[in-house]
Design a protein around this motif. Structure first.
Motif, PDB file in Angstrom:
ATOM      1  N   GLY A 127     -10.187  -1.179  13.265  1.00  0.00           N
ATOM      2  CA  GLY A 127     -10.226  -2.145  12.947  1.00  0.00           C
ATOM      3  C   GLY A 127      -8.811  -3.079  12.746  1.00  0.00           C
ATOM      4  O   GLY A 127      -7.751  -2.095  11.834  1.00  0.00           O
ATOM      5  N   ARG A 128      -8.650  -4.229  13.158  1.00  0.00           N
ATOM      6  CA  ARG A 128      -7.640  -4.987  12.411  1.00  0.00           C
ATOM      7  C   ARG A 128      -7.184  -4.889  10.781  1.00  0.00           C
ATOM      8  O   ARG A 128      -6.057  -4.520  10.971  1.00  0.00           O
ATOM      9  N   TRP A 129      -8.094  -4.920  10.269  1.00  0.00           N
ATOM     10  CA  TRP A 129      -7.736  -5.211   8.546  1.00  0.00           C
ATOM     11  C   TRP A 129      -7.582  -2.933   8.097  1.00  0.00           C
ATOM     12  O   TRP A 129      -6.243  -2.967   7.623  1.00  0.00           O
ATOM     13  N   LYS A 130      -7.922  -2.500   8.826  1.00  0.00           N
ATOM     14  CA  LYS A 130      -7.946  -1.264   8.575  1.00  0.00           C
ATOM     15  C   LYS A 130      -6.519  -0.829   8.962  1.00  0.00           C
ATOM     16  O   LYS A 130      -5.422   0.335   8.616  1.00  0.00           O
ATOM     17  N   GLN A 131      -6.453  -1.211  10.174  1.00  0.00           N
ATOM     18  CA  GLN A 131      -5.332  -1.024  10.809  1.00  0.00           C
ATOM     19  C   GLN A 131      -3.808  -1.605   9.703  1.00  0.00           C
ATOM     20  O   GLN A 131      -2.878  -1.358   9.874  1.00  0.00           O
ATOM     21  N   PHE A 132      -3.942  -2.332   9.337  1.00  0.00           N
ATOM     22  CA  PHE A 132      -3.205  -3.047   8.418  1.00  0.00           C
ATOM     23  C   PHE A 132      -3.153  -2.105   7.339  1.00  0.00           C
ATOM     24  O   PHE A 132      -1.806  -2.135   7.322  1.00  0.00           O
ATOM     25  N   TRP A 133      -3.747  -1.971   6.669  1.00  0.00           N
ATOM     26  CA  TRP A 133      -3.617  -0.958   5.353  1.00  0.00           C
ATOM     27  C   TRP A 133      -2.878   0.498   5.423  1.00  0.00           C
ATOM     28  O   TRP A 133      -2.532   1.014   5.311  1.00  0.00           O
ATOM     29  N   SER A 134      -3.825   0.941   7.190  1.00  0.00           N
ATOM     30  CA  SER A 134      -3.230   2.308   7.126  1.00  0.00           C
ATOM     31  C   SER A 134      -1.918   1.991   7.645  1.00  0.00           C
ATOM     32  O   SER A 134      -1.353   3.545   7.934  1.00  0.00           O
ATOM     33  N   ILE A 135      -1.488   1.799   9.289  1.00  0.00           N
ATOM     34  CA  ILE A 135      -0.404   1.624   9.684  1.00  0.00           C
ATOM     35  C   ILE A 135       0.807   0.621   8.955  1.00  0.00           C
ATOM     36  O   ILE A 135       1.803   1.106   8.964  1.00  0.00           O
ATOM     37  N   THR A 136       0.552  -0.461   9.014  1.00  0.00           N
ATOM     38  CA  THR A 136       1.449  -1.533   8.856  1.00  0.00           C
ATOM     39  C   THR A 136       2.423  -1.715   7.496  1.00  0.00           C
ATOM     40  O   THR A 136       3.374  -1.232   7.757  1.00  0.00           O
ATOM     41  N   LEU A 137       1.470  -1.613   6.511  1.00  0.00           N
ATOM     42  CA  LEU A 137       1.788  -2.037   5.400  1.00  0.00           C
ATOM     43  C   LEU A 137       2.845  -0.345   4.595  1.00  0.00           C
ATOM     44  O   LEU A 137       3.872  -0.274   4.796  1.00  0.00           O
ATOM     45  N   PRO A 138       1.954   0.448   5.143  1.00  0.00           N
ATOM     46  CA  PRO A 138       3.135   2.072   4.983  1.00  0.00           C
ATOM     47  C   PRO A 138       4.399   2.200   5.515  1.00  0.00           C
ATOM     48  O   PRO A 138       5.396   2.530   5.471  1.00  0.00           O
ATOM     49  N   GLN A 139       4.646   1.524   6.924  1.00  0.00           N
ATOM     50  CA  GLN A 139       5.694   1.234   7.521  1.00  0.00           C
ATOM     51  C   GLN A 139       6.519   0.371   7.473  1.00  0.00           C
ATOM     52  O   GLN A 139       7.753   1.028   7.661  1.00  0.00           O
ATOM     53  N   LEU A 140       6.422  -0.176   6.255  1.00  0.00           N
ATOM     54  CA  LEU A 140       6.669  -1.753   5.837  1.00  0.00           C
ATOM     55  C   LEU A 140       7.593  -1.620   4.381  1.00  0.00           C
ATOM     56  O   LEU A 140       8.171  -2.051   4.096  1.00  0.00           O
ATOM     57  N   LYS A 141       7.162   0.040   3.776  1.00  0.00           N
ATOM     58  CA  LYS A 141       7.895   0.439   2.373  1.00  0.00           C
ATOM     59  C   LYS A 141       8.932   0.231   2.556  1.00  0.00           C
ATOM     60  O   LYS A 141       9.335  -0.151   1.013  1.00  0.00           O
ATOM     61  N   TYR A 142      10.165   0.669   3.267  1.00  0.00           N
ATOM     62  CA  TYR A 142      11.488   0.379   3.218  1.00  0.00           C
ATOM     63  C   TYR A 142      11.604  -1.065   3.288  1.00  0.00           C
ATOM     64  O   TYR A 142      12.989  -1.008   2.888  1.00  0.00           O
TER      65      TYR A 142
END
Length: 227
Positions: A127-142
């Motif tokens: 779902g959107r929440w899972k996508q946020f924690w598993s994809i969006t947030l890790p890709q925003l590390k830098y």
């Protein structure tokens, strides 16, 4: 003053970072109404810090401010005369002014994430929440490291907003290093201590920048960690 500076730095980072990420992700969607909201939301950053401080100081006046005018008892407080409320008010105003800038940074970073990663996650049933924690947030590390560096270093130079809003008061509750440097150098004519404070500001800013850079890992690592 050093403790107050670090307190402002920590609280402003804790407030601005999560809100900037959420707003940046929200306005990253290519929808017309969100683009209009993004433009309106960016207006506070275009205003002068001194003008913002004067406006909020008038609005928060316990006798003639917004709370008194609207008859709202909860707003009719001595916001700038109480040490805790003054610090909370300062953090709120700083966040209100600079969250749009960091949201814009996160918006650009989110739009660089390949849509194929989200499509694959949807196929797997995320779902959107899972996508946020598993994809969006890790890709925003830098991007988080970059934004945090700007917040931390910027917090060391807060002067005009504090000077106009509280002048370091009540007492010394909001007297940060930059304000103390001005008071020592130009009001008390003590250029030696003022120069020492300036050196401390440079060293602290440099040390924190290097620390955040080290936490961010190697500069040549790809942001697309999953690719």
């Amino acid at each position: 003053a050093l403790w107050v500076t670090f307190l402002i730095m920590a609280l402003s980072w804790a407030v601005q970072t999560p809100l900037s990420i959420l707003i940046g992700v929200f306005i990253a969607a290519r929808k017309r109404y969100r683009e209009i909201l993004a433009v309106l939301f960016f207006i506070p950053l275009l205003l002068s810090s001194a003008a913002i401080a004067i406006t909020y100081k008038s609005l928060l006046d316990p006798n003639f401010g917004l709370g008194s005018g609207l008859g709202i008892a909860a707003l009719n407080q001595d916001w700038l005369g109480n040490a805790t409320l003054a610090m909370a008010t300062l953090i709120f105003i700083v966040s209100w002014q600079f969250i749009p800038f960091h949201s814009l940074i996160y918006q650009g970073a989110v739009r660089q994430i390949p849509t194929s990663m989200y499509e694959a996650a949807q196929i797997d049933g995320a779902g959107r929440w899972k996508q946020f924690w598993s994809i969006t947030l890790p890709q925003l590390k830098y991007t988080i490291i970059t934004s945090s560096t700007l917040m931390v270093v910027g917090s060391l130079t807060f002067f005009d907003l504090i000077y106009v809003l509280t002048a370091g008061g009540p007492g010394d509750a909001t007297r940060a290093l930059a304000l103390l440097m001005y008071q020592q150098g130009f009001q008390a004519n003590l250029m030696g201590p003022a120069s020492a404070i300036a050196v401390i500001l440079v060293l602290v800013g440099l040390g924190l920048s290097l620390l955040l850079r080290r936490l961010g890992g190697r500069a040549d690592e790809s942001q697309l960690e999953g690719v």
